[in-house]
Scaffold this active site. Structure first.
Site, PDB file in Angstrom:
ATOM      1  N   CYS A   1      41.479  29.898  46.921  1.00  0.00           N
ATOM      2  CA  CYS A   1      41.904  30.490  47.768  1.00  0.00           C
ATOM      3  C   CYS A   1      41.592  32.021  47.981  1.00  0.00           C
ATOM      4  O   CYS A   1      42.056  32.739  46.895  1.00  0.00           O
ATOM      5  CB  CYS A   1      43.549  30.428  47.753  1.00  0.00           C
ATOM      6  SG  CYS A   1      44.381  31.199  49.139  1.00  0.00           S
TER       7      CYS A   1
ATOM      8  N   VAL B   1      49.783  29.438  49.712  1.00  0.00           N
ATOM      9  CA  VAL B   1      49.747  30.111  48.847  1.00  0.00           C
ATOM     10  C   VAL B   1      49.045  31.461  49.100  1.00  0.00           C
ATOM     11  O   VAL B   1      48.141  31.759  50.193  1.00  0.00           O
ATOM     12  CB  VAL B   1      48.688  29.663  47.660  1.00  0.00           C
ATOM     13  CG1 VAL B   1      49.252  28.475  47.003  1.00  0.00           C
ATOM     14  CG2 VAL B   1      47.359  29.271  48.099  1.00  0.00           C
TER      15      VAL B   1
ATOM     16  N   GLU C   1      52.853  35.655  51.051  1.00  0.00           N
ATOM     17  CA  GLU C   1      52.273  36.383  52.006  1.00  0.00           C
ATOM     18  C   GLU C   1      51.255  37.756  50.979  1.00  0.00           C
ATOM     19  O   GLU C   1      51.726  38.433  50.278  1.00  0.00           O
ATOM     20  CB  GLU C   1      52.530  37.380  52.905  1.00  0.00           C
ATOM     21  CG  GLU C   1      52.888  36.346  54.370  1.00  0.00           C
ATOM     22  CD  GLU C   1      51.681  35.791  54.751  1.00  0.00           C
ATOM     23  OE1 GLU C   1      50.930  36.542  55.372  1.00  0.00           O
ATOM     24  OE2 GLU C   1      51.512  34.504  54.661  1.00  0.00           O
ATOM     25  N   SER C   2      50.194  37.413  50.918  1.00  0.00           N
ATOM     26  CA  SER C   2      49.189  38.176  50.133  1.00  0.00           C
ATOM     27  C   SER C   2      49.318  39.868  50.340  1.00  0.00           C
ATOM     28  O   SER C   2      49.568  40.414  49.260  1.00  0.00           O
ATOM     29  CB  SER C   2      47.835  37.919  50.009  1.00  0.00           C
ATOM     30  OG  SER C   2      47.281  38.333  51.398  1.00  0.00           O
TER      31      SER C   2
END
Length: 244
Positions: A23, A63, A75-76
């Site tokens: 990811c 993820v 949430e990145s």
């Protein structure tokens, strides 16, 4: 089987990153953690068959997740901002206008990431090439903005760099089986920025060692146009397509 309450109750001062090995959004967070030299644990899951504890604690069923003292952050971009505020050195610019500009280009990266994903699932050559040109047109906008090097803001590594490095890595993987995608003739500043980011230890250490092979395996399962450039003798019979 580990229940979600049990998973979260194992409180630890060390943050835990929940990841799917290929990811790019998880990798954004891992790069930030690596660049800041933060100790963290990592838990890998299979998004094709996610465990129940993950589904119970992930509101978006995606993820990355960062678990801090039993609390889940998702949430990145949000996770990266939390990391940046808690752990020095600060990677966001201090100037509020520059910080907003950085956030804007991080948001723009979501378009770039979407095009990069679409390159792996488009089944027809024309659709693939149209998507690639749309991606390159977006890169034209970044090229026009870039002024300095080695990083997006110049000498200072930033959360913009964390966001774009995973995309650059995947485009390099595609280039190795297809043809160069970011070329100095069209995007000289972008090409230098890409090379600078991919040479960083923080980027190299942000994935599992076998990331390139895993990415190619993912291309093979998606069975888009690009998968024809992989060797059937290496990856086996053409499988049922997957979107993971």
């Amino acid at each position: 089987m580990l229940e979600s309450s049990e998973f979260l109750s194992n409180e630890n001062m060390t943050p835990k990153l929940v990841s799917f090995k290929v990811c790019p959004f998880v990798q954004r967070v891992a790069i930030t953690l690596q660049y800041k030299g933060i100790d963290y644990d990592i838990e890998y899951i299979d998004l094709g068959s996610p465990p129940e504890w993950f589904l119970a604690i992930s509101p978006l069923k995606k993820v990355p997740l960062l678990i801090v003292d039993g609390t889940v952050i998702f949430e990145s971009a949000v996770i990266n901002e939390y990391i940046d505020e808690v752990y020095p050195p600060m990677l966001h610019p201090e100037d509020l206008l520059m910080k907003a500009i950085n956030r804007s280009w991080i948001e723009f990266c979501n378009n770039i990431s979407l095009y990069t994903f679409q390159l792996t699932i488009k089944e027809k050559k024309n659709d693939f090439e149209d998507t690639l040109e749309a991606l390159l047109n977006d890169f034209d906008l970044i090229e026009d903005y870039l002024k300095a090097k080695p990083f997006f803001n110049g000498e200072q590594f930033s959360l913009v760099d964390s966001s774009y490095a995973p995309v650059f890595q995947r485009l390099e993987f595609l280039a190795q089986i297809y043809k160069p995608i970011i070329v100095p003739e069209r995007h000289p500043k972008l090409a230098k920025w890409k090379d600078n980011l991919l040479s960083l230890k923080a980027v190299k250490r942000s994935t599992v060692a076998e990331i390139q092979n895993l990415y190619y395996q993912l291309l093979w399962t998606r069975q888009g146009y690009i998968s024809q450039f992989l060797s059937e003798s290496e990856y086996g019979e053409r499988p049922t397509k997957s979107l993971y």
